[in-house]
Design an enzyme around this catalytic site. Structure first.
Site, PDB file in Angstrom:
ATOM      1  N   LEU A  73       0.825  -1.220   0.000  1.00 32.36           N
ATOM      2  CA  LEU A  73       0.000   0.000   0.000  1.00 32.36           C
ATOM      3  C   LEU A  73       0.860   1.272   0.000  1.00 32.36           C
ATOM      4  O   LEU A  73       0.546   2.228  -0.715  1.00 32.36           O
ATOM      5  CB  LEU A  73      -0.949   0.003   1.203  1.00 32.36           C
ATOM      6  CG  LEU A  73      -2.296  -0.705   1.027  1.00 32.36           C
ATOM      7  CD1 LEU A  73      -3.098  -0.647   2.319  1.00 32.36           C
ATOM      8  CD2 LEU A  73      -3.094  -0.082  -0.113  1.00 32.36           C
TER       9      LEU A  73
ATOM     10  N   ILE B  87       1.848   2.733  -3.511  1.00 31.63           N
ATOM     11  CA  ILE B  87       0.942   3.635  -4.238  1.00 31.63           C
ATOM     12  C   ILE B  87       0.631   4.889  -3.428  1.00 31.63           C
ATOM     13  O   ILE B  87       0.240   5.912  -3.983  1.00 31.63           O
ATOM     14  CB  ILE B  87      -0.362   2.920  -4.649  1.00 31.63           C
ATOM     15  CG1 ILE B  87      -1.084   2.345  -3.434  1.00 31.63           C
ATOM     16  CG2 ILE B  87      -0.085   1.853  -5.666  1.00 31.63           C
ATOM     17  CD1 ILE B  87      -2.427   1.728  -3.763  1.00 31.63           C
ATOM     18  N   GLU B  88       0.802   4.813  -2.118  1.00 31.85           N
ATOM     19  CA  GLU B  88       0.494   5.975  -1.291  1.00 31.85           C
ATOM     20  C   GLU B  88       1.603   7.032  -1.363  1.00 31.85           C
ATOM     21  O   GLU B  88       1.326   8.213  -1.533  1.00 31.85           O
ATOM     22  CB  GLU B  88       0.303   5.540   0.169  1.00 31.85           C
ATOM     23  CG  GLU B  88      -0.992   4.819   0.450  1.00 31.85           C
ATOM     24  CD  GLU B  88      -2.185   5.756   0.481  1.00 31.85           C
ATOM     25  OE1 GLU B  88      -1.991   6.976   0.354  1.00 31.85           O
ATOM     26  OE2 GLU B  88      -3.321   5.272   0.611  1.00 31.85           O
ATOM     27  N   SER B  89       2.850   6.608  -1.207  1.00 32.89           N
ATOM     28  CA  SER B  89       3.943   7.579  -1.045  1.00 32.89           C
ATOM     29  C   SER B  89       5.183   7.283  -1.861  1.00 32.89           C
ATOM     30  O   SER B  89       6.160   8.020  -1.759  1.00 32.89           O
ATOM     31  CB  SER B  89       4.340   7.616   0.438  1.00 32.89           C
ATOM     32  OG  SER B  89       4.836   6.343   0.845  1.00 32.89           O
TER      33      SER B  89
ATOM     34  N   TYR C 222      -7.836   3.082  -7.009  1.00 29.17           N
ATOM     35  CA  TYR C 222      -6.998   2.718  -5.871  1.00 29.17           C
ATOM     36  C   TYR C 222      -6.774   1.215  -5.763  1.00 29.17           C
ATOM     37  O   TYR C 222      -5.640   0.755  -5.619  1.00 29.17           O
ATOM     38  CB  TYR C 222      -7.618   3.262  -4.580  1.00 29.17           C
ATOM     39  CG  TYR C 222      -6.669   3.261  -3.420  1.00 29.17           C
ATOM     40  CD1 TYR C 222      -5.613   4.162  -3.361  1.00 29.17           C
ATOM     41  CD2 TYR C 222      -6.817   2.352  -2.374  1.00 29.17           C
ATOM     42  CE1 TYR C 222      -4.727   4.164  -2.301  1.00 29.17           C
ATOM     43  CE2 TYR C 222      -5.937   2.344  -1.304  1.00 29.17           C
ATOM     44  CZ  TYR C 222      -4.887   3.251  -1.278  1.00 29.17           C
ATOM     45  OH  TYR C 222      -4.014   3.248  -0.233  1.00 29.17           O
TER      46      TYR C 222
END
Length: 551
Positions: free
Chosen positions: A141, A144-146, A249
């Protein structure tokens, strides 16, 4: 007529029912021409390469731009995704393929950089997920988040590896203030993320919905579920009812799992560890700056920042509560042995004063009288200046300036002259009377006199002998001449004894200020200590010896 209408409606509904795809079909066939990619795709890969960790611990392929892209068919993608050992479902469709293409073609350099960073971060994520009993594929995760950047901040303020918004982070127990932001702490934020993901799964009992809710919040997912109606809904059945960013997402999550698993199949070079980074953590109970640690232990401050990104100003406020400090494991013992040296290193540069006593302006002449009076200044408005900026410059309010200059509006033209009233200490032109000067000197004894007196008291007997009359020295061997010599000696020694130094010494301890030190000695003021030690301000340091006048 009613029967005819009912027949038409029934036939129409049957037609729609036969045309509507099942959830399983929708997962495989869904398309979206308005895909909105996450902000992590915008990461500047050239800036990432400047990361201290990548430069010192990972080996990346410098010729990646010259290696060709390798594509695959839909059948190959489906087969590879199905072989991944995951608990979370990883279906394939054209939206998922769009994200895979983005990672394996247009953002290949980003993937290689993230593979390099994953050598350090993935074990941290996996440990946090394991403790909560969650699927390990959730470790991707943060990809894709940071893009695995602990200092990442989104356009809406989400921060850290797991991109927590401030209210959510505080609700999960993370500390956020000027000095510390635990959203940037790989360990603390991973624990919080695992707890939050577990809460979301217990809410929906479906990982696709839990992951969507992680992105847009349970409120948006619940609203989409209500609008969709019915039971047994998942992410794909409410796809078009979700916010545009959230639609991509779950597909991005699937693509991240794919590319971090099958990067070799797309000519993306694996990142290799140049040398292992083995760390350990200790609790710090003193206020310390990372530069102090760096200087004493000879650790690059950039490495300390990579290992401890939660300290926003490079300050560990351990004097308020214990804080974790991550160090290369070989340096932990060195820190424990050198902590006092670290804290005292450049103490004056990094110390925070607990109390401050105001002092006289050092530019004032101590022999002159001063008074506070109103001074009217004229300010000529410069280009770009506002009343707010001018007021801030002079320490007054906008209302004051408008009142003094009879202004009705806040707008001012360049070149306009404004009257500014301020109070300042100015010399009266009169000298202090001898009585006032004498009183000030009495309150703060002259340092040079005390030093001279101390030197006289400590002088050896030979010096006293030099001060005796020549005759007394010559006749010293004769018994009858010794008595006058002793009298002379006593006469000379008497003044030194009378001028014995009225001073004692105080060694500054941690946390002490001039105010606190003065309170320890009866009748002693801050001004006394300043005058006796030649201080113009209140700055003192641990271990400094201060002269204290005896009462």
């Amino acid at each position: 007529m009613k029967k005819l209408i009912s027949t038409i409606l029934l036939g129409g509904s049957m037609l729609l029912a036969s045309a509507a795809p099942s959830i399983l079909t929708l997962k495989q066939s869904i398309t979206d021409n308005a895909i909105q990619y996450p902000e992590s795709f915008e990461t500047d890969t050239h800036k990432m390469l400047q990361n201290w960790y990548l430069q010192n611990y990972a080996v990346l392929n410098e010729n990646m731009s010259n290696t060709p892209n390798i594509d695959a068919t839909d059948e190959v993608y489906i087969q590879r995704l199905s072989k991944m050992p995951t608990d979370i479902e990883m279906p394939y469709n054209q939206v998922v393929r769009s994200y895979i293409n983005m990672y394996t073609q247009r953002r290949r350099q980003l993937v290689e950089n993230m593979l390099g960073m994953s050598l350090y971060y993935m074990p941290i994520f996996e440990e946090a997920l394991e403790r909560k009993g969650l699927p390990l594929e959730l470790r991707y995760l943060p990809v894709i988040e940071s893009a695995l950047n602990p200092d990442a901040v989104s356009r809406v303020g989400a921060t850290g590896l797991w991109q927590f918004m401030l209210p959510t982070a505080r609700g999960l127990g993370l500390e956020i203030n000027t000095l510390v932001d635990e959203r940037r702490d790989p360990y603390a934020s991973s624990e919080a993320a695992a707890s939050y993901l577990k809460q979301l799964y217990e809410m929906y009992h479906d990982w696709s919905l839990a992951i969507a809710a992680y992105n847009c919040g349970p409120g948006n997912v619940n609203k989409a579920l209500r609008r969709a109606g019915g039971d047994n809904k998942d992410f794909w059945s409410i796809y078009y009812l979700l916010p545009q960013e959230t639609r991509g997402y779950v597909p991005a999550f699937i693509a991240a799992n794919y590319v971090m698993t099958y990067y070799n199949e797309h000519n993306i070079s694996p990142a290799l560890a140049r040398r292992p980074i083995i760390t350990d953590s200790i609790h710090v109970t003193k206020r310390v700056h990372l530069k102090q640690i760096s200087d004493v232990l000879n650790i690059p401050v950039e490495e300390l920042r990579v290992l401890n990104p939660q300290y926003r100003k490079d300050i560990i406020p351990g004097d308020t509560r214990p804080y974790s400090l991550v160090l290369p494991s070989m340096q932990v013992y060195s820190y424990l042995m050198s902590e006092d040296s670290i804290v005292s290193h450049d103490y004056k540069l990094y110390a925070r004063r607990d109390m401050v006593e105001p002092t006289l302006n050092p530019t004032e002449d101590p022999n002159m009288e001063y008074t506070t009076k109103l001074v009217v200044k004229t300010h000529v408005v410069k280009r770009g200046e506002t009343l707010s900026k001018i007021a801030s410059k002079y320490g007054v309010t906008v209302a004051d300036i408008k009142k003094w200059n009879k202004l009705k509006r806040n707008t001012i033209a360049r070149g306009k002259k404004l009257k500014i009233n301020s109070y300042e200490r100015v010399a009266t032109g009169k000298k202090k009377t001898p009585e006032v000067i004498a009183k000030a000197e009495e309150q703060a004894p002259n340092d040079s006199i005390n030093v001279a007196a101390a030197d006289s008291a400590a002088a050896p007997s030979t010096e006293i002998a030099r001060a005796q009359p020549a005759d007394a020295v010559k006749e010293q061997p004769q018994p009858q001449a010794q008595a006058p010599a002793k009298k002379a000696t006593a006469a000379k020694a008497a003044p030194a004894k009378a001028a014995a130094p009225k001073v004692k010494y105080h060694t500054v301890k941690k946390g002490e200020s001039l105010f606190r030190i003065a309170k320890k000695y009866k009748g002693v003021t801050v001004a006394d200590i300043q005058k006796l030690n030649g201080l113009t301000g209140s700055d003192i340091k641990i271990g400094q010896k201060l002269k204290i006048p005896r009462s």
